[in-house]
Design a protein around this motif. Structure first.
Motif, short mmCIF file in Angstrom:
data_model
loop_
_atom_site.label_atom_id
_atom_site.label_comp_id
_atom_site.label_asym_id
_atom_site.label_seq_id
_atom_site.Cartn_x
_atom_site.Cartn_y
_atom_site.Cartn_z
N LEU A 138 0.82 -1.20 0.00
CA LEU A 138 0.00 0.00 0.00
C LEU A 138 0.85 1.26 0.00
O LEU A 138 0.35 2.35 -0.22
CB LEU A 138 -0.90 0.04 1.24
CG LEU A 138 -2.14 -0.83 1.23
CD1 LEU A 138 -2.91 -0.61 2.51
CD2 LEU A 138 -3.03 -0.49 0.06
N GLY A 139 2.13 1.08 0.29
CA GLY A 139 3.01 2.24 0.31
C GLY A 139 3.25 2.81 1.68
O GLY A 139 3.73 3.93 1.84
N TYR A 140 2.93 2.04 2.71
CA TYR A 140 3.12 2.54 4.07
C TYR A 140 4.40 1.99 4.67
O TYR A 140 4.78 0.87 4.45
CB TYR A 140 1.93 2.12 4.94
CG TYR A 140 0.68 2.89 4.67
CD1 TYR A 140 -0.41 2.27 4.08
CD2 TYR A 140 0.58 4.23 5.01
CE1 TYR A 140 -1.58 2.98 3.84
CE2 TYR A 140 -0.58 4.93 4.78
CZ TYR A 140 -1.66 4.30 4.19
OH TYR A 140 -2.80 5.01 3.97
N ALA A 141 5.01 2.83 5.50
CA ALA A 141 6.17 2.41 6.28
C ALA A 141 5.72 2.18 7.71
O ALA A 141 4.70 2.71 8.13
CB ALA A 141 7.24 3.51 6.24
N ILE A 143 6.47 3.46 10.47
CA ILE A 143 6.19 4.68 11.21
C ILE A 143 4.76 5.16 10.95
O ILE A 143 4.13 5.81 11.79
CB ILE A 143 7.21 5.81 10.88
CG1 ILE A 143 6.89 7.08 11.63
CG2 ILE A 143 7.24 6.12 9.41
CD1 ILE A 143 7.12 7.04 13.10
N ASP A 144 4.22 4.83 9.79
CA ASP A 144 2.87 5.27 9.46
C ASP A 144 1.81 4.55 10.28
O ASP A 144 0.80 5.14 10.64
CB ASP A 144 2.56 5.01 7.98
CG ASP A 144 3.42 5.85 7.05
OD1 ASP A 144 3.96 5.28 6.09
OD2 ASP A 144 3.55 7.06 7.31
N TYR A 145 2.07 3.28 10.53
CA TYR A 145 0.95 2.53 11.11
C TYR A 145 1.22 1.86 12.45
O TYR A 145 0.30 1.34 13.06
CB TYR A 145 0.44 1.49 10.13
CG TYR A 145 1.42 0.40 9.78
CD1 TYR A 145 2.24 0.51 8.65
CD2 TYR A 145 1.53 -0.75 10.55
CE1 TYR A 145 3.13 -0.48 8.32
CE2 TYR A 145 2.43 -1.75 10.22
CZ TYR A 145 3.22 -1.60 9.12
OH TYR A 145 4.12 -2.59 8.79
N PRO A 147 1.92 3.09 15.49
CA PRO A 147 1.14 3.62 16.61
C PRO A 147 -0.32 3.16 16.57
O PRO A 147 -0.87 2.77 17.60
CB PRO A 147 1.24 5.13 16.43
CG PRO A 147 2.47 5.35 15.64
CD PRO A 147 2.58 4.18 14.73
N GLY A 148 -0.91 3.17 15.36
CA GLY A 148 -2.30 2.72 15.24
C GLY A 148 -2.43 1.24 15.54
O GLY A 148 -3.39 0.81 16.20
N ALA B 81 3.97 9.39 0.16
CA ALA B 81 2.82 8.58 -0.21
C ALA B 81 1.49 9.18 0.23
O ALA B 81 0.45 8.76 -0.22
CB ALA B 81 2.98 7.19 0.37
N ALA B 85 1.95 11.71 5.79
CA ALA B 85 3.37 11.32 5.88
C ALA B 85 4.25 12.53 6.15
O ALA B 85 5.34 12.40 6.71
CB ALA B 85 3.79 10.63 4.60
N HIS B 88 5.69 13.09 9.67
CA HIS B 88 6.89 12.41 10.16
C HIS B 88 7.85 12.14 9.00
O HIS B 88 8.51 11.10 8.97
CB HIS B 88 6.54 11.12 10.89
CG HIS B 88 5.51 10.29 10.18
ND1 HIS B 88 4.22 10.15 10.65
CD2 HIS B 88 5.58 9.58 9.04
CE1 HIS B 88 3.54 9.38 9.82
NE2 HIS B 88 4.34 9.02 8.85
N VAL B 91 11.42 11.27 9.94
CA VAL B 91 11.65 9.89 10.35
C VAL B 91 11.72 8.98 9.12
O VAL B 91 12.58 8.12 9.02
CB VAL B 91 10.52 9.41 11.31
CG1 VAL B 91 10.64 7.93 11.58
CG2 VAL B 91 10.57 10.19 12.59
N LEU B 92 10.80 9.22 8.19
CA LEU B 92 10.79 8.42 6.95
C LEU B 92 12.12 8.49 6.24
O LEU B 92 12.70 7.47 5.85
CB LEU B 92 9.71 8.95 6.01
CG LEU B 92 8.32 8.38 6.15
CD1 LEU B 92 7.36 9.12 5.24
CD2 LEU B 92 8.31 6.91 5.83
N GLU B 223 -3.75 10.31 14.21
CA GLU B 223 -2.98 9.23 13.60
C GLU B 223 -3.52 8.90 12.22
O GLU B 223 -4.68 9.10 11.94
CB GLU B 223 -3.04 7.97 14.45
CG GLU B 223 -2.62 8.19 15.87
CD GLU B 223 -3.70 7.72 16.82
OE1 GLU B 223 -3.70 8.20 17.95
OE2 GLU B 223 -4.54 6.93 16.42
N PRO B 224 -2.69 8.33 11.43
CA PRO B 224 -3.08 8.04 10.05
C PRO B 224 -4.28 7.11 9.96
O PRO B 224 -4.98 7.11 8.96
CB PRO B 224 -1.86 7.33 9.47
CG PRO B 224 -0.74 7.74 10.33
CD PRO B 224 -1.29 8.02 11.67
#
Lengths: 477, 374
Positions: A138-141, A143-145, A147-148, B81, B85, B88, B91-92, B223-224
């Motif tokens: 999906l293109g997420y790293a 760090i993106d997810y 925490p969720g 993306a 994003a 952060h 960080v990326l 949050e995302p």
């Protein structure tokens, strides 16, 4: 400096061995052992960092040839990475290993290796392959997810715990004791991570259905430590559950309070009140079991210090805070007064627990006489086997500073002949040990010079009279 | 504004490059500048993330980028993306560079110094990059430990935390893609279908279709995983499923009966197609006189038990769906000749099995036989 260096070498050997045994902390034994040593290991890491940052890479390897192994092993242990600041300090130590200007390929390779380990610490996690593929796709790293994801996992576990707690009879959906124990172990390094609070709370509040305690003691200790150092904020219900389930934690909380009181230089009553309220003990004490333990510890403190006035003042302030808290407590959960003072006659307990300020002035004399009567009865009850005798009654009475104050005031203000009952009370308050004759003499002395004793405060102030002296006769309660 | 947007462009490029071998040519100055840009954009996001015009402009720019790169059909976005994003992006960038072994010695040393300066005065306003990275490591460990020491897969997939997280991500991405281009979601989903492990993907779709709709919140940047109008994402999914019969067939085949019932209850547009599929499957079975059961001709035919299972589950759904299903079954039975005797029409047999199942259930529950609606 040389001694420190030797100490560090010894520690180094010790921890190297430990880390080898722990490996990735995947068994019950290794997990438990890791939990117990987390704080000390972090201290060791700090000391290492202080030493390493002064040296360059080559010197470091001369001094600690296996440093790369030590740090790598630590990085593979998720408990260590999860604890407090250990991950940061590990990273700093690793950074010290990098060669600023690599002279040969070996040094270059080392730099590469360090980079790899750093990357591993941060991008962790050997996770489900499918989930990783999906999120990458999906293109997420992470760090993106992450925490969720953490939040979802925590909430899901917390609600599973609650369900387990409520649906006792549905054995299919029960959480096994092993899983509960495992969860509690895993939470030990994570206690100070705010995202995990709902899970910690659920673990404390939901007892499950086994008769014996399942959660690991390390867990309770870690939570208690965090509460005392204000590194976590939990609702009162969770704190009460903690102290009910794990007695050492409650004792530690009391000792922490005593330490604060002792180490603080001059303790005015306001400051004592602050410390006490801050400790959450008065609210927790609304539960009789907790109250009994707290009271017992106060009694011990009184014994140890030969009746120090500071302790008596503390007890009196505590009782005030406690009664305030009891008042605010949910009416449905009120316990009978008897449960807080099981060895006292109910009538005496009831009358003492009243707020002196609630008593109309006209009734003061009557009330005080009544108290005096009941106390005297309890004191002079000579039957063998009755608990404690005079000191027991005295200990009860000094909980409530307001009454002694009222006696003094009543004596001062009233022009008439002071009633014997009141004189008895005052004499008893200051000298619980006296035999009958001695007390009678003391009472006479009061009639003559009421102003010499005590620190008679104007009406309305909640300061107790000058503290009574504990005679050094070696009596035990 | 234009300079900000150019900044965004250049940073996105930088981010894309940070993964490639091209970083071999980077020197410490390049690294420092890259991190500075990241810090700047992060700051912009924090300050203006909620601010209508600036946010819209930034988003539109990003969407343009994606369109130009034709990413929807090809694969994950190489650069930035999503809008979130930016929050952060430092960080990326840091993580990508750290993972890249092509980095030269000097650049690497400088990078590590910048990322981990050591204990010092903490920044009062914002969390430092060092703190963010440490927190990520801690969070990652936490997830790992909970996953292997406490987590148990929830049999109700829609309540499983791993599934839910993936579903949230899918919906969020779909929404973003939808904003960038109207036909975006469909193409995007098709490309995912080709690239990703399909079984897991189907489960995630089902869970995404069952996520509760959140009330729309004005411009909230948390949050995302929280999205504003989940309806859009779900709609895109339904639309795509309906437009891709092969996918939908796999969807209905792979997922458990209960889950499918929930999905079709929630999204009525799917029920006719689902029923249609079930009917097709049923018609492929024939009655084996010797064994006395309905069997398929080929190995991939859906067996009787599974068919029965699904219909049973559908009959336990709330009214609109349940009635539709029964009507469909009755119609099929009628078309077949309206037999009452078993062994002649699969639809008769199904109805009989469903009725007796319901009857037995009522007996077990101690209810009167009465007029059940089956």
């Amino acid at each position: 400096m040389a001694q420190e260096s030797v100490d560090l070498s010894c520690d180094y050997q010790f921890w190297m061995q430990k880390l080898s045994v722990w490996d990735q902390a995947s068994t019950l034994g290794t997990q438990q052992d890791t939990c117990v040593h987390l704080a000390r290991f972090q201290e060791f890491l700090r000391k290492m960092y202080e030493a390493l940052k002064e040296m360059d890479s080559n010197t470091i390897f001369e001094r600690f040839p296996t440093i790369d192994q030590l740090l790598a092993k630590a990085c593979w242990n998720p408990f260590i990475l999860a604890y407090d600041e250990s991950q940061k300090i590990l990273i700093w130590c690793l950074c010290c290993l990098i060669n600023k200007e690599p002279q040969n390929s070996r040094q270059s390779k080392l730099n590469s290796w360090v980079q790899g380990v750093l990357s591993h610490i941060l991008s962790a996690l050997r996770f489900d392959k499918e989930v990783a593929l999906f999120t990458q796709g999906l293109g997420y790293a992470p760090i993106d997810y992450y925490p969720g994801l953490l939040k979802n996992m925590v909430l899901s576990l917390a609600s599973e715990l609650r369900e387990n707690h409520l649906n006792g009879f549905n054995t299919q959906r029960r959480m096994t004791p092993e899983r509960l124990a495992s969860l509690s172990r895993v939470c030990v390094p994570l206690i100070t991570l705010p995202d995990v609070d709902p899970l910690v709370e659920a673990l404390l509040v939901c007892h499950g259905h086994e008769p014996q305690e399942i959660l690991q003691p390390e867990f309770f200790e870690a939570v208690n430590e965090a509460i005392l150092l204000k590194k976590i904020s939990l609702p009162m219900s969770a704190v009460v559950c903690l102290w009910l389930r794990h007695l050492p934690s409650l004792e530690k909380a009391m000792l922490h309070l005593f330490e604060k009181l002792i180490s603080s230089e001059r303790n005015c009553l306001r400051r004592i009140e602050c410390f006490i309220k801050d400790s959450s003990l008065p609210q927790a004490a609304c539960h009789p079991a907790i109250f009994r333990v707290v009271d017992e510890m106060f009694r011990c403190a009184l014994l140890e210090t030969d009746g120090a006035p500071e302790i008596i003042a503390t007890i009196q302030v505590f009782m005030q805070c406690f009664l305030e808290a009891l008042e605010k407590e949910n009416k449905q959960l009120r316990f009978a007064l008897k449960t807080y003072f099981p060895y006292t006659s109910p009538s005496l307990a009831m009358v003492l627990l009243q707020d002196p300020q609630d008593v109309p002035r006209g009734c003061w004399l009557q009330t005080l006489k009544h108290i005096s009567e009941l106390l005297r009865e309890a004191v002079e009850d000579q039957t063998h086997g009755s608990r404690g005798g005079p000191l027991e009654s005295w200990f009860l009475f000094i909980h409530f500073g307001g009454w002694a104050e009222m006696v003094a005031e009543q004596l001062l203000r009233s022009a008439a002949e002071p009633p014997a009952a009141l004189l008895w009370l005052l004499a008893f308050y200051y000298s619980p040990h006296d035999g009958r004759q001695q007390r009678a003499q003391t009472m006479m002395a009061y009639v003559v010079a009421p102003c010499r004793r005590g620190n008679l405060q104007p009406c309305g102030q909640r300061h107790s009279p000058a503290p009574p002296r504990w005679p050094k006769t070696g009596h035990h309660m | 504004m234009e300079s900000l947007l150019q900044h965004l462009d250049r940073f996105s490029e930088l981010l894309a490059v940070s993964r490639t071998a091209h970083v071999r040519t980077w020197d410490p100055v390049t690294v420092r500048r890259a991190l500075q840009w990241a810090r700047y954009l992060r700051h912009i996001h924090r300050r203006f993330g909620r601010h209508g015009p600036i946010r819209t402009a930034l988003e539109r720019r990003l969407h343009n980028q994606w369109r130009q790169e034709g990413v929807f059909g090809r694969g994950p976005v190489p650069g930035l993306a999503s809008f979130q994003a930016l929050g952060h992006c430092d960080v990326l960038l840091s993580l990508r560079l750290l993972e890249n072994q092509a980095l030269g010695d000097a650049a690497r040393h400088h990078l590590v110094q910048q990322l981990f300066p050591g204990p010092g005065v903490p920044d009062a306003d914002e969390e430092t990059l060092q703190e963010s990275l440490a927190r990520l490591a801690r969070c990652g460990s936490a997830v790992h430990m909970l996953r292997f020491n406490g987590y148990r897969k929830n049999l109700n997939l829609q309540e499983d935390s791993l599934m839910k997280t993936q579903a949230d991500l899918l919906l969020e991405r779909l929404q973003e893609v939808g904003k960038a281009e109207a036909e975006g979601p469909a193409r995007f989903l098709s490309s995912l279908w080709e690239r990703l492990p399909q079984n897991n993907f189907l489960k995630v779709i089902a869970v995404a279709l069952l996520q509760p709709p959140l009330s729309p919140r004005p411009q909230e940047e948390s949050e995302p995983s929280i999205h504003k109008t989940p309806g859009e994402g779900s709609q895109a999914l339904v639309h795509w499923l309906l437009g891709n019969s092969e996918v939908f067939a796999a969807f209905c085949r792979a997922l458990p009966a209960g889950l499918l019932t929930l999905v079709t209850s929630r999204h009525p547009a799917l029920s006719p197609v689902y029923l249609g599929l079930l009917t097709d499957w049923g018609q492929r079975l024939h009655y084996d006189l010797q064994k006395g059961i309905w069997v398929g001709t080929e190995s991939q035919d859906v067996p009787w038990e599974e068919l029965h299972n699904r219909f049973q589950s559908l009959c336990q759904a709330p009214p609109p769906l349940k009635d539709k299903v029964l009507t469909a079954l009755e119609t099929c039975k009628a078309q077949d000749g309206d037999f009452e005797v078993p062994g002649l029409s699969i639809w008769t047999d199904l109805l009989l099995a469903l009725r007796s199942g319901a009857f037995r259930k009522r007996q077990v529950l101690g209810l009167s036989p009465g007029l059940s609606s089956v």
